[in-house]
Design an enzyme around this catalytic site. Sequence first.
Site, PDB file in Angstrom:
ATOM      1  N   ASP A 199       0.859  -1.197   0.000  1.00 31.68           N
ATOM      2  CA  ASP A 199       0.000   0.000   0.000  1.00 31.68           C
ATOM      3  C   ASP A 199       0.894   1.246   0.000  1.00 31.68           C
ATOM      4  OD1 ASP A 199      -3.087   0.826   0.994  1.00 31.68           O
ATOM      5  OD2 ASP A 199      -1.513   2.251   1.541  1.00 31.68           O
ATOM      6  N   ILE A 200       0.581   2.184  -0.864  1.00 28.46           N
ATOM      7  CA  ILE A 200       1.383   3.419  -0.924  1.00 28.46           C
ATOM      8  C   ILE A 200       1.044   4.281   0.293  1.00 28.46           C
ATOM      9  CG2 ILE A 200       1.898   5.496  -2.272  1.00 28.46           C
ATOM     10  CD1 ILE A 200       1.090   3.962  -4.777  1.00 28.46           C
ATOM     11  N   GLU A 241      -4.979   2.101  -4.521  1.00 26.59           N
ATOM     12  CA  GLU A 241      -3.514   2.271  -4.434  1.00 26.59           C
ATOM     13  C   GLU A 241      -2.895   1.093  -3.689  1.00 26.59           C
ATOM     14  OE1 GLU A 241      -5.154   2.639  -1.413  1.00 26.59           O
ATOM     15  OE2 GLU A 241      -3.467   3.793  -0.593  1.00 26.59           O
TER      16      GLU A 241
END
Length: 325
Positions: free
Chosen positions: A202-203, A245
Amino acid sequence: MTEEIRSTNKRNKDRDAESLKFDYTLLMSCQRSVVALNKTLVHILEEVVAPYEYKVYLSSDGTERDRFYLFSSSSGALENPQEIDQIRQFDLDELESVDELVLIDENKIFYPAILNHRFYACIVTGIDVSEEVDEQIICILAIYCNVLILITDSKVDGLTQLLNRKSFDIDLALELQRPDIEKRRSSDGVVEVLESHLAIIDIDFFKAINDEYGHVVGDEVLVELADLMRLSFRSRDGLFRYGGEEFAVILRDVSRQQTKRILNRFCNMIENHQFKSVDSLTISIGCCGINNELNLLHLVEYADKALYYSKENGRNRVTHFEDIE
Ligand SMILES: Nc1nc2c(ncn2[C@@H]2O[C@H](COP(=O)(O)OP(=O)(O)OP(=O)(O)O)[C@@H](O)[C@H]2O)c(=O)[nH]1
């Protein structure tokens, strides 16, 4: 033969050719997997091109020309490296569709299956094929390309070209059915358990990137991250866009220690990478072993819990579910 009979014969022949095209369009469009489609292609060629000799070369994914391989041949002929070299000479940028270019050398014809600058297959025949068979091959390849794209597009995320969520669910379920784990003695004498692992990536603070630079740049970041994933992981690992994302990786046949090493290396690489439109960013990762006593929901829950732990403990880190106290 009178004119009338001759024209009736011609009409029948045209109709035969048309109904043949209809038959193989129907046959190919019924296929739901690339494997089944490739087998159908060979089956149709056996009907249409025989008794002429031919070979079918396929590319692994339509983009990498170095990875063309012989899939089937009429007379059991072997792969010919010279032919593969000739296949590589096709200029993809010049070509848009199957019927634009057929390469003819002294004794062979190369029929490329190309669509939207992607090169999926090449059929090689002798130069003695009839005009009718020549037309049929071009038509078959056009249908093949279109069906192939329909099959693969439904599995791929349009933005990043990674496998999509639907593919993730299918591949993870298949992974759970794979037979037992394997054991291996590492160089320092320790027995390692090799199994598959699931990682969710996950960003960090991606909302802030969108807010500061806009969604177009946000999308570019997602594409760049996907490219870095393709560079960093092995071709046998499964790479997915899991959701907005969030990305997922199925790492195959690795120990828990190796998994952590690989993921930490990826995390560091992202931290140090100069992205095209944003200076820097970090990612958080959660992972767990794919144990076939678990079900799909448990696996995702475990990887998610590990990811949450990474987020709660400073981000820019990797957590293995089994390491959480
Ligand atoms: N540009 C772009 N943004 C997306 C896409 N999908 C989801 N997002 C955005 O991703 C952001 C995710 O934000 P949050 O879930 O709040 O998390 P975060 O800001 O990354 O923070 P942490 O995960 O807690 O580090 C939201 O702003 C979504 O709008 C997409 O396809 N493109």
